[in-house]
Design a protein around this motif. Structure first.
Motif, short mmCIF file in Angstrom:
data_model
loop_
_atom_site.label_atom_id
_atom_site.label_comp_id
_atom_site.label_asym_id
_atom_site.label_seq_id
_atom_site.Cartn_x
_atom_site.Cartn_y
_atom_site.Cartn_z
N ALA A 20 0.84 -1.20 0.00
CA ALA A 20 0.00 0.00 0.00
C ALA A 20 0.87 1.25 0.00
N LEU A 21 1.93 1.25 0.80
CA LEU A 21 2.84 2.39 0.86
C LEU A 21 3.45 2.65 -0.52
N ASP A 22 3.92 1.61 -1.17
CA ASP A 22 4.50 1.74 -2.51
C ASP A 22 3.47 2.30 -3.49
N PHE A 23 2.26 1.79 -3.45
CA PHE A 23 1.22 2.23 -4.37
C PHE A 23 0.87 3.71 -4.16
N TYR A 24 0.60 4.08 -2.93
CA TYR A 24 0.14 5.44 -2.67
C TYR A 24 1.25 6.49 -2.82
N THR A 25 2.50 6.11 -2.62
CA THR A 25 3.58 7.08 -2.80
C THR A 25 4.13 7.07 -4.22
N ASN A 26 4.48 5.90 -4.73
CA ASN A 26 5.12 5.83 -6.05
C ASN A 26 4.18 5.87 -7.23
N SER A 44 0.66 6.43 7.54
CA SER A 44 -0.28 7.34 6.89
C SER A 44 0.40 8.09 5.76
N VAL A 45 -0.41 8.43 4.76
CA VAL A 45 0.04 9.15 3.58
C VAL A 45 -0.97 10.25 3.28
N GLY A 46 -0.58 11.16 2.39
CA GLY A 46 -1.51 12.19 1.97
C GLY A 46 -0.93 13.04 0.86
N PRO A 47 -1.76 13.88 0.27
CA PRO A 47 -1.28 14.78 -0.79
C PRO A 47 -0.31 15.80 -0.21
N ALA A 48 0.79 16.03 -0.90
CA ALA A 48 1.81 16.97 -0.42
C ALA A 48 1.24 18.36 -0.20
N HIS A 49 0.30 18.78 -1.04
CA HIS A 49 -0.26 20.13 -0.95
C HIS A 49 -1.37 20.27 0.10
N GLN A 50 -1.71 19.18 0.79
CA GLN A 50 -2.70 19.22 1.87
C GLN A 50 -2.09 18.59 3.12
N PRO A 51 -1.19 19.30 3.78
CA PRO A 51 -0.45 18.71 4.90
C PRO A 51 -1.29 18.32 6.12
N ASP A 52 -2.50 18.82 6.23
CA ASP A 52 -3.34 18.49 7.38
C ASP A 52 -4.25 17.29 7.13
N ILE A 53 -4.18 16.69 5.95
CA ILE A 53 -5.04 15.57 5.58
C ILE A 53 -4.20 14.31 5.42
N SER A 54 -4.68 13.20 6.01
CA SER A 54 -3.95 11.94 5.83
C SER A 54 -4.89 10.76 5.71
N ILE A 55 -4.38 9.73 5.07
CA ILE A 55 -5.07 8.45 4.96
C ILE A 55 -4.22 7.45 5.72
N VAL A 56 -4.80 6.83 6.73
CA VAL A 56 -4.10 5.81 7.50
C VAL A 56 -4.27 4.49 6.76
N LEU A 57 -3.15 3.86 6.42
CA LEU A 57 -3.15 2.57 5.74
C LEU A 57 -3.02 1.50 6.81
N MET A 58 -4.15 1.02 7.28
CA MET A 58 -4.22 0.18 8.47
C MET A 58 -4.25 -1.31 8.12
N ALA A 59 -3.30 -2.04 8.68
CA ALA A 59 -3.32 -3.50 8.53
C ALA A 59 -4.57 -4.05 9.20
N ILE A 60 -5.15 -5.06 8.59
CA ILE A 60 -6.35 -5.67 9.17
C ILE A 60 -5.90 -6.51 10.37
N PRO A 61 -6.37 -6.16 11.57
CA PRO A 61 -5.86 -6.81 12.77
C PRO A 61 -6.51 -8.16 13.04
N GLY A 62 -5.81 -8.96 13.81
CA GLY A 62 -6.37 -10.22 14.31
C GLY A 62 -6.78 -10.04 15.76
N GLU A 63 -6.70 -11.12 16.51
CA GLU A 63 -7.03 -11.09 17.93
C GLU A 63 -6.12 -10.11 18.66
N PRO A 64 -6.55 -9.41 19.64
CA PRO A 64 -7.87 -9.41 20.26
C PRO A 64 -8.84 -8.41 19.63
#
Length: 140
Positions: free
Chosen positions: A17-23, A45-65
Motif C-alpha cells: 500500500a505504501l509503494d502504491f500510494y507514494t510511487n 499514513s500518507v496524503g497529498p503533499a499540498h494538503q499537509p493536514d489531511i492523511s489516509i491511515v493505511l491500516m493492517a487488518i488486525p487479528g485477535e484481540p
C-alpha cells in the motif's frame, strides 16, 4: 470547532500500500511508526503533499484481540472486493492525472467519462479499495 484530519483504509499489505500510494498515486508519507510495546503495531499514513493536514491511515487488518478470525476474514474479503469503503479524490484535470497514473502502472476500472456531477474515473489499490478520481462540475 471540529476539523477533519484523517481517514483509514484497511490494507492487506502495508508495504504494498505504501509503494502504491507514494510511487503511483504520488502521495507523501505523513507518518510511519512501529510501536514494539503494542506488538509491533504500525501506524502508517500518507496524503497529498499540498494538503499537509489531511492523511489516509493505511491500516493492517488486525487479528485477535481486535478482530476474531471470522471477522478478519470478512473484512479482508470485503476490502478485496472494494466494499470496505471508497476514497474520493479530486483533480483539476482528470484526463491528465489519468494519463500520469496509467503511465505509473495504475490499472483503472473506469476510464474518465462525463457524468452529471463532473468528469469521473475509478481504480483500485493493491488491497482492492475502490478509489474514485474526478473533476467536479459546478452544481446549482
Amino acid at each position: 470547532m471540529i476539523s477533519f484530519t484523517s481517514t483509514q483504509l484497511w490494507v492487506h499489505d502495508q508495504d504494498a500500500a505504501l509503494d502504491f500510494y507514494t510511487n503511483k498515486v504520488g502521495f507523501v508519507v505523513r507518518m510511519d511508526v512501529t510501536v514494539p510495546e503494542m506488538g509491533n503495531f504500525r501506524w502508517l499514513s500518507v496524503g497529498p503533499a499540498h494538503q499537509p493536514d489531511i492523511s489516509i491511515v493505511l491500516m493492517a487488518i488486525p487479528g485477535e484481540p481486535i478482530m476474531d478470525d471470522a471477522t478478519r476474514a470478512k473484512v479482508e474479503e470485503l476490502t478485496g472486493k472494494g466494499f470496505a469503503g471508497t476514497l474520493f479524490l479530486t483533480s483539476e484535470d482528470v484526463d491528465a492525472d489519468y494519463a500520469t497514473l496509467v503511465e505509473r502502472g495504475v490499472e483503472f476500472i473506469e476510464k474518465p467519462s462525463d457524468q452529471i456531477y463532473g468528469r469521473d474515473s475509478s481504480f483500485r489499490d493493491p488491497s482492492g479499495n475502490h478509489i474514485r478520481l474526478m473533476t467536479a462540475r459546478e452544481m446549482a
